[in-house]
Design an enzyme around this catalytic site. Structure first.
Site, PDB file in Angstrom:
ATOM      1  CG  ASN A 122      -1.761   1.205   1.375  1.00 55.34           C
ATOM      2  OD1 ASN A 122      -1.844   2.014   0.441  1.00 55.34           O
ATOM      3  ND2 ASN A 122      -2.416   1.370   2.520  1.00 55.34           N
ATOM      4  CD1 TRP A 123       3.948   1.168  -2.562  1.00 52.74           C
ATOM      5  CD2 TRP A 123       3.883   2.116  -4.596  1.00 52.74           C
ATOM      6  NE1 TRP A 123       4.809   0.473  -3.373  1.00 52.74           N
ATOM      7  CE2 TRP A 123       4.783   1.027  -4.626  1.00 52.74           C
ATOM      8  CE3 TRP A 123       3.673   2.851  -5.760  1.00 52.74           C
ATOM      9  CZ2 TRP A 123       5.483   0.669  -5.783  1.00 52.74           C
ATOM     10  CZ3 TRP A 123       4.363   2.494  -6.911  1.00 52.74           C
ATOM     11  CH2 TRP A 123       5.261   1.416  -6.933  1.00 52.74           C
ATOM     12  CE  LYS A 124      -0.371   3.408   4.654  1.00 54.34           C
ATOM     13  NZ  LYS A 124      -0.438   3.590   6.088  1.00 54.34           N
ATOM     14  CG  HIS A 136      -6.117   2.232   4.939  1.00 52.18           C
ATOM     15  ND1 HIS A 136      -5.723   3.189   5.826  1.00 52.18           N
ATOM     16  CD2 HIS A 136      -5.110   1.331   4.869  1.00 52.18           C
ATOM     17  CE1 HIS A 136      -4.509   2.880   6.276  1.00 52.18           C
ATOM     18  NE2 HIS A 136      -4.116   1.756   5.704  1.00 52.18           N
ATOM     19  CD  GLU A 152      -3.217   5.870   6.635  1.00 53.81           C
ATOM     20  OE1 GLU A 152      -3.093   5.800   5.398  1.00 53.81           O
ATOM     21  OE2 GLU A 152      -2.335   5.499   7.427  1.00 53.81           O
ATOM     22  CD  GLU A 171      -3.890  -2.164   7.315  1.00 53.37           C
ATOM     23  OE1 GLU A 171      -2.790  -2.463   6.871  1.00 53.37           O
ATOM     24  OE2 GLU A 171      -4.453  -1.098   7.047  1.00 53.37           O
ATOM     25  N   GLY A 186       1.921   2.932  10.701  1.00 54.48           N
ATOM     26  CA  GLY A 186       2.855   4.039  10.504  1.00 54.48           C
ATOM     27  C   GLY A 186       3.532   4.499  11.788  1.00 54.48           C
ATOM     28  CB  SER A 243       4.696  -1.142  12.087  1.00 57.47           C
ATOM     29  OG  SER A 243       4.250   0.202  12.244  1.00 57.47           O
ATOM     30  N   GLY A 295       2.572  -0.883   4.328  1.00 63.55           N
ATOM     31  CA  GLY A 295       2.623   0.525   3.944  1.00 63.55           C
ATOM     32  C   GLY A 295       4.054   0.985   3.773  1.00 63.55           C
ATOM     33  N   GLY A 296       4.581   1.656   4.800  1.00 66.83           N
ATOM     34  CA  GLY A 296       5.909   2.279   4.743  1.00 66.83           C
ATOM     35  C   GLY A 296       6.983   1.384   4.138  1.00 66.83           C
TER      36      GLY A 296
END
Ligand code: PGA
Length: 254
Positions: free
Chosen positions: A8-10, A93, A95, A174, A180, A216, A237-238
């Site tokens: 997930n590159w966001k 998600h 976010e 999640e 994050g 994470s 993600g990150g």
């Protein structure tokens, strides 16, 4: 069941940068026995789809709107995602629900992020009609966990699945506080939540749906998480912005 690892590159990597990163992921991950999917921002879908074409690595979007076309300024529909090469789509998600692990927007702007179970049900229906596999995200905040409400919150979020039967689908657990933040959910707690989700999916006639862990995840903790019996993959993600780190996670899948 093949493990599913979704990047997930966001809101990172626009069309100018996405091709090079996708190409490195192709080089490092295309031989993997696990299933791999890369979810870039909307505008980078075509370049990522082109770069990954023929590699066996799938492409996914990070959100969708439920109508297929019309006067919905700023929205992107499921048929458009399909045209752009997406076969997966993240929905719900935290976010997009305004539930941030690390708040990087003024608190008074949170009303902008107003996803709910009703909008999610519409999005799931639209994706299903287009043959795109949804990755539905659920998870509790730190405060909810501290109040002992994890199970209740996760089950309430799965109400978005009402009416869905025998759908090709993945659910990502999640925990919001792990997203994050560098805080990973201990493997036994992630397993407990994923196993609860599996039971609920079974009760809904959706047994066989893959349940992923996200929050994470990195090369140093993915092996332990992915070895858990109820964890069928990861939403990353990150760490997915670094192809070498993402490949470590992919390679750690049993
Ligand atoms: P993270 O994000 O790996 O950066 O914690 C995961 C996600 O939000 O999907």
């Amino acid at each position: 069941m093949r493990k599913l690892l979704a990047a997930n590159w966001k809101m990172n990597l626009g069309p100018r940068e996405a091709g090079a990163v996708a190409s490195k992921i192709r080089e490092l991950c295309s031989e993997s026995p696990a299933e791999v999917v890369v979810c870039p921002p909307f505008v980078s879908l075509p370049v990522v789809a082109q770069t990954l074409d023929g590699s066996g690595i799938a492409v996914g979007a990070q959100d969708v709107f439920w109508a297929s076309a019309g006067a919905f300024t700023g929205q992107v529909s499921a048929p458009m995602l399909r045209q752009a090469g997406a076969s997966y789509c993240i929905v719900g998600h935290s976010e997009t629900r305004g539930r941030f692990g690390k708040l990087e927007t003024p608190i008074e702007t949170l009303g902008y992020f107003s996803e709910n179970e009703k909008t999610l049900a519409l999005k799931l229906g639209a994706l299903r009609a287009e043959g795109i596999t949804p990755i539905l995200c659920v998870g509790e905040t730190r405060e909810e966990r501290d109040r002992g409400e994890t199970e209740q919150v996760v089950l309430a979020q799965l109400v978005a699945l009402d009416g869905l039967q025998s759908c090709d689908l993945a659910v990502a657990y999640e925990p919001v506080w792990a997203i994050g933040t560098g805080l990973t959910c201990p493997a036994d707690q992630a397993e407990a939540a994923c196993s609860l989700i599996k039971m609920e999916l079974g009760r809904r006639g959706l047994a066989g749906t893959r349940v992923l862990y996200g929050g994470s995840m990195k090369g140093a903790n993915s092996g332990e998480l992915l070895a858990m019996p109820s964890i069928d993959g990861g939403l990353i993600g990150g760490a997915s912005l670094d192809p070498e780190e993402f490949a470590k996670i992919v390679r750690s899948a049993p």
